[in-house]
Design an enzyme around this catalytic site. Structure first.
Site, PDB file in Angstrom:
ATOM      1  N   SER A 109       0.695  -1.142   0.074  1.00  0.00           N
ATOM      2  CA  SER A 109       0.221   0.167   0.081  1.00  0.00           C
ATOM      3  C   SER A 109       0.750   1.232   0.008  1.00  0.00           C
ATOM      4  CB  SER A 109      -0.998   0.044   1.302  1.00  0.00           C
ATOM      5  OG  SER A 109      -1.383   1.185   1.578  1.00  0.00           O
ATOM      6  N   SER A 110       0.285   2.377  -0.376  1.00  0.00           N
ATOM      7  CA  SER A 110       0.977   3.477  -0.493  1.00  0.00           C
ATOM      8  C   SER A 110       1.424   4.204   0.917  1.00  0.00           C
ATOM      9  CB  SER A 110       0.455   4.818  -1.348  1.00  0.00           C
ATOM     10  OG  SER A 110      -1.102   5.068  -0.769  1.00  0.00           O
ATOM     11  N   CYS A 111       0.447   3.500   2.020  1.00  0.00           N
ATOM     12  CA  CYS A 111       0.875   3.836   3.464  1.00  0.00           C
ATOM     13  C   CYS A 111       2.266   3.494   3.888  1.00  0.00           C
ATOM     14  CB  CYS A 111      -0.252   3.507   4.113  1.00  0.00           C
ATOM     15  SG  CYS A 111      -0.067   1.794   4.627  1.00  0.00           S
ATOM     16  N   TYR A 138      -0.315  -1.054   9.997  1.00  0.00           N
ATOM     17  CA  TYR A 138      -0.321  -1.667   8.803  1.00  0.00           C
ATOM     18  C   TYR A 138       0.912  -1.336   7.881  1.00  0.00           C
ATOM     19  CZ  TYR A 138      -2.552  -3.086   4.281  1.00  0.00           C
ATOM     20  OH  TYR A 138      -2.500  -3.551   3.033  1.00  0.00           O
ATOM     21  N   LYS A 142       3.848  -3.904   6.334  1.00  0.00           N
ATOM     22  CA  LYS A 142       3.786  -3.921   4.805  1.00  0.00           C
ATOM     23  C   LYS A 142       5.565  -3.618   4.266  1.00  0.00           C
ATOM     24  CE  LYS A 142       0.172  -5.527   3.412  1.00  0.00           C
ATOM     25  NZ  LYS A 142       0.011  -6.981   2.490  1.00  0.00           N
ATOM     26  N   HIS A 181     -12.653   1.883   3.342  1.00  0.00           N
ATOM     27  CA  HIS A 181     -11.845   2.693   2.863  1.00  0.00           C
ATOM     28  C   HIS A 181     -12.973   4.305   2.604  1.00  0.00           C
ATOM     29  CE1 HIS A 181      -8.502   0.004   2.782  1.00  0.00           C
ATOM     30  NE2 HIS A 181      -7.933   1.127   3.112  1.00  0.00           N
TER      31      HIS A 181
END
Length: 317
Positions: A109-111, A138, A142, A181
């Site tokens: 994910s971009s997070c 999270y 990742k 989301h």
């Protein structure tokens, strides 16, 4: 080289991402796809995952399995978001490596990028600053998966690659208001307000943060591209390279749904990261780019929601 008859295991094949990848590969003629639901194979259980690799010996693994959710879920369940994702991905990555799987696609994910990283987000911004606190649990999991795949690639020369998509949406999304989301949550809120005499809709935050959205079918096509090509680097952003404000997103969804009531913004709620736009130069240079517009994607997602509204379940945590 992966052929159409090689055995490909898609972890999380019943979810929004995994099912889209399954459909995309099947459409391209891949005939040896395998998947197991969580009752058949608990990916958090190292022994069960070990037994799976012993029995099935997949030629390739696509990891689309994860504990996911929005700001509220990440904030309320930090331990589950950290530990369950670590268990799932560590078991899969290590099992695949030890049992001779030559190709592995890890989805994140971009997070994973720092909260205040320069925009648009580039792959080399990883680990250069503090994370966004509302989803750091999270993100840390990742990041660990990305580095594990990089380590295997570096030490053993295997084709383990990580794809980091921006915010995803589409058919089979999670529309539970407690765990979803922002985009699917808005679709549900505006729809329910529309059928309730166009009552006002209250949305979190100020509406000023900027976000990028990628249709899940575009991500699935990016995964097919990664299946069919050995990408030269270990980490790639996957997105559209375009963003809009949450307020603009709300107005777009309101229009597509047909809600005519008022939008109220609850500024006491967190906004999250100010902006998350992906630099997708590397994927474009490799030969892939997104093709589904946001307007087209929202329309098709709302249509799927309407046709499946009776089967949409609340998520139990």
């Amino acid at each position: 080289m992966i052929t159409k008859t090689n055995k490909i295991y898609i972890a999380g094949h019943k979810g929004m991402v995994g099912s889209a990848i399954w459909r995309a590969l099947a459409d391209q003629g891949y005939v040896n796809l395998i998947g197991f639901n969580s009752r058949e194979l608990d990916l958090r259980d190292q022994g069960a995952v070990e037994a799976f690799f012993e029995a099935e010996k997949p030629d390739m693994v696509i990891d689309a399995a994860a504990r996911v959710g929005g700001i509220l879920a990440n904030n309320d369940y930090p331990y589950q978001f950290l530990m369950e994702n670590l268990l799932i991905q560590n078991n899969l990555i290590d099992g695949a490596h030890r049992h001779g799987t030559e190709k592995f696609i890890f989805l994140g994910s971009s997070c994973i990028y720092p909260k205040m990283a320069p925009q648009p987000l580039q792959e080399d911004s990883l680990l250069t600053g503090p994370l966004e606190p509302t989803n750091e649990w999270y993100a840390i999991a990742k990041i660990t998966g990305v580095k594990a795949c990089q380590a295997i690639r570096k030490q053993f020369g295997k084709d383990f690659v990580s794809l980091m998509p921006t915010n995803l949406y589409g058919s089979h999304d999670n529309f539970d208001l407690n765990t979803s989301h922002v985009l699917p949550a808005m679709i549900r809120k505006f729809h329910e307000a529309k059928v309730n005499d166009h009552s006002p809709v209250t949305l979190w935050g100020s509406g000023t943060p900027m976000r990028e959205f990628l249709h899940v079918e575009d991500l699935a096509e990016a995964v097919v591209f990664a299946v069919e090509n050995r990408l030269p680097e270990h980490l790639y952003n996957v997105g559209t390279g375009e963003d809009l404000s949450i307020k603009a997103l709300a107005l777009l969804i309101q229009s597509k749904v047909g809600h005519q009531g008022e939008i109220l913004w609850d500024s006491s709620k967190p906004d999250g990261t100010p902006r998350k736009l992906m630099d997708v130069t590397k994927m474009k240079e490799a030969g892939w780019k997104a093709s589904i517009s946001l307007e087209e994607g929202i329309a098709s997602t709302y249509d799927w929601f309407l046709h499946n509204i009776e089967n949409i379940k609340e998520v139990k945590l």
